[in-house]
Design an enzyme around this catalytic site. Structure first.
Site, PDB file in Angstrom:
ATOM      1  CG  HIS A  11      -0.371  24.087 -28.810  1.00  0.00           C
ATOM      2  ND1 HIS A  11       0.453  23.065 -28.388  1.00  0.00           N
ATOM      3  CD2 HIS A  11       0.418  25.192 -28.887  1.00  0.00           C
ATOM      4  CE1 HIS A  11       1.682  23.513 -28.224  1.00  0.00           C
ATOM      5  NE2 HIS A  11       1.689  24.803 -28.511  1.00  0.00           N
ATOM      6  CD  GLU A  89       4.779  30.439 -28.957  1.00  0.00           C
ATOM      7  OE1 GLU A  89       4.416  31.629 -28.804  1.00  0.00           O
ATOM      8  OE2 GLU A  89       4.767  29.593 -28.042  1.00  0.00           O
TER       9      GLU A  89
END
Length: 258
Positions: A11, A89
């Site tokens: 990202h 994550e």
């Protein structure tokens, strides 16, 4: 036998990245202004790659990055993005929201290296790798189910020429189907190590392991080519090839503009 490409993207930058704070899973922030610019840059770089399947972590920073990439793509107007919790994550437990330096101090106090240390309530690296392996299983099954029987489509023709090294289509000649994954730096690093060390992906000539496994920059790009076969027990990985990791050519214009 069925072959497809997997393009992995971290990202764009968040304010927490800029401030060197751990986000993990508990801090769910949007992109910073710089992060939006990075996502626009990687979207324009990949604009002509016809992604057949798009997966993103269900955290906002990954979703926003994937949305910007798709908006810039000339082939993906009707492509549905799948939000996949397996792509989240690594969880950092009590260290989330705190400076990365705190994690180093916690690891030192425990007599461990920062890379091996798991803070209370966090995920171990093996647990993250297990999530990645589960995602690969889901991905391989979906790609075979959706594309193996349909034969090569128009995307094969668009990538059939030999693309120059460094171009967005690098390594995609003769590959008919393309998958995009937008995830997170720690997760991608664990995934790449699994693909290279455990699944024995072939490597680009002359590449150093330290380069392969270096931290992924915001919107850094990694790409693998997989060949699958079908068995009674499900998909079988016949071959895996790493084309590159952590590519950031698309960010050079942003750096030059500063």
């Amino acid at each position: 036998m069925f072959t497809f490409s997997l393009t992995l993207i971290r990202h764009g930058e968040t304010q927490y990245n800029r401030d060197k704070l751990l986000q993990g899973q508990g801090v769910d922030t949007l992109l910073s202004e710089t992060g939006v610019q990075q996502a626009e840059a990687v979207g324009k770089y990949l604009r002509d790659i016809p992604f057949n399947n798009v997966f993103a972590s269900n955290l906002q920073r990954a979703i926003q990055t994937a949305e910007i990439i798709l908006r810039n793509n000339t082939h993906c107007s009707g492509t549905e993005m799948v939000l996949e919790p397996l792509l989240r994550e690594r969880g950092f437990g009590v260290a989330e929201g705190r400076p990365k330096e705190d994690l180093k101090n916690m690891a030192n106090a425990a007599g461990q290296s920062c890379g091996d240390y798991t803070p209370p309530g966090g995920e171990t690296l093996d647990q993250v790798k297990l999530r990645f392996k589960k995602f690969l299983k889901v991905l391989f099954k979906q790609m075979l189910d959706e594309h193996c029987r349909s034969g090569p489509d128009a995307s094969a023709a668009s990538a059939s020429h030999v693309a120059p090294v460094g171009s967005a289509a690098d390594g995609l000649q003769e590959v008919p189907v393309h998958a995009l994954v937008v995830s997170h730096g720690g997760y991608i690093r664990v995934g790449v190590k699994h693909l290279v060390e455990d699944l024995k992906s072939s490597l680009p000539a002359g590449v150093k392991m330290s380069q392969l496994f270096s931290p992924c920059p915001n919107t850094g790009i990694s790409r693998f080519i997989f060949t699958l076969s079908q068995s009674e027990s499900g998909p079988v990985l016949s071959a895996s090839r790493c084309l590159f990791t952590n590519r950031k050519y698309h960010l050079e214009s942003l750096t030059a503009a500063k």
